[in-house]
Every structure is written in structure tokens, then in C-alpha cells.
Scaffold this active site. Structure first.
Site, short mmCIF file in Angstrom:
data_model
loop_
_atom_site.label_atom_id
_atom_site.label_comp_id
_atom_site.label_asym_id
_atom_site.label_seq_id
_atom_site.Cartn_x
_atom_site.Cartn_y
_atom_site.Cartn_z
N THR A 48 54.88 23.72 42.42
CA THR A 48 53.42 23.85 42.46
C THR A 48 52.77 22.55 42.90
O THR A 48 51.79 22.57 43.66
CB THR A 48 52.88 24.28 41.08
OG1 THR A 48 53.48 25.52 40.73
CG2 THR A 48 51.37 24.42 41.08
N CYS A 49 53.32 21.44 42.47
CA CYS A 49 52.75 20.14 42.83
C CYS A 49 52.81 19.91 44.33
O CYS A 49 51.86 19.40 44.92
CB CYS A 49 53.51 19.03 42.10
SG CYS A 49 53.59 19.26 40.31
#
Length: 160
Positions: A48-49
Site C-alpha cells: 500500500t505504501c
């Protein structure tokens, strides 16, 4: 105790990559006299980052700065070499300053540390974003575990 709107950013040493190698970033000087959009991720190069959080701030950097933000910074409990490589891999240079919280001192001082040992990640920072104006937190957005909504660049744009 968790940091809150109106609180002063704690005095902690972070690290960034300079032309001469790793260099210290003292929070009391970094945030002094300017408005900073700060966001934190659990880890560089994590799904996600890398797919959403950092790219969102890179893509919206001009829009965020147009709203009076002097600097956008990303912090994670990773070493300075990993943060530098992650920034380069995502073309963050000139848009997002990459800050390493290698030992998690900043995350702990903010009260925003999380335990990622179940995932083999050790102690990390929760996913969050904040607006810091002259060292004071004026907006704070902490995600629920596994979520990605309130710490996004788009959400922050709505707060500016």
C-alpha cells in the site's frame, strides 16, 4: 500519550540522505517557521505504501504546495539507505523529502508506534498524516489498522 492537534512535535533526530551521505534532521529545526505536510508509512517498498501512499503525495505535490505548504515529507521506521532508494525508485526528489526514523524514536515519541512483529516487521509507525505549522500539529489523520483513507494526499488537500 498520543500526539494531538495543538501539540508541539517532539524533539527527535531523524536522518535523510544528503550529497555527502546520511545527515541528521532535528525535528525542532525541520518544522520551525514553516508549514509541513508529513505522512508516515509502516514500511518503504511495502504494497500500500508503494502503490498508493507515496505516489499520491508525489502526484499531488504541486497542489499541496499551492495551498501554502512549504515542504512535504515522508517518514518511516526504515534506515536512511532504504528511504533514499525508495524515494529514487518513485521519483520523489524535489517533491517529497524522505526521512528515516531508523530506530522508531519519532514514532514512539508521537505515541504512534505499532507492533508489526506478527508480520516480521518489528516495531513500526502507524500509517498517518499530519499538517505541522511552525512545529505545532494543526491536523492529524491516523489510520485504523490495514486502512488507507484519512492519511492520503487527497484527504489532506481537503484539509488545507
Amino acid at each position: 500519550m498520543t500526539i494531538a492537534v495543538g501539540d508541539t512535535i517532539p524533539a527527535v533526530k531523524l536522518t535523510t540522505m544528503t550529497a555527502d551521505g546520511p545527515g541528521p534532521v532535528m525535528t525542532e529545526e525541520f518544522f520551525k517557521g514553516r508549514k509541513v505536510a508529513l505522512f508516515s508509512v509502516p514500511g518503504a517498498f511495502t504494497p500500500t505504501c508503494s502503490a498508493k501512499h507515496l505516489p499520491g503525495f508525489i502526484d499531488k505535490a504541486a497542489d499541496i504546495k499551492a495551498k501554502g505548504v512549504d515542504e512535504i515529507a515522508c517518514v518511516a521506521v526504515n534506515d536512511v539507505f532504504v528511504m533514499n532508494a525508495w524515494g529514487k525508485a518513485n521519483t520523489a526528489d524535489g517533491k517529497v523529502t524522505m526521512l528515516a526514523d531508523g530506530n522508531g524514536d519519532f514514532a514512539r515519541a508521537l505515541g504512534l508506534e505499532m507492533d508489526g512483529t506478527g508480520f516480521g516487521m518489528g516495531k513500526r509507525s502507524k500509517r498517518f498524516s499530519m499538517i505541522v505549522d511552525n512545529g505545532k500539529v494543526t491536523a492529524l489523520n491516523v489510520e485504523e489498522p490495514g486502512a488507507f483513507q484519512v492519511s492520503s494526499a487527497d484527504h489532506m488537500l481537503g484539509q488545507l
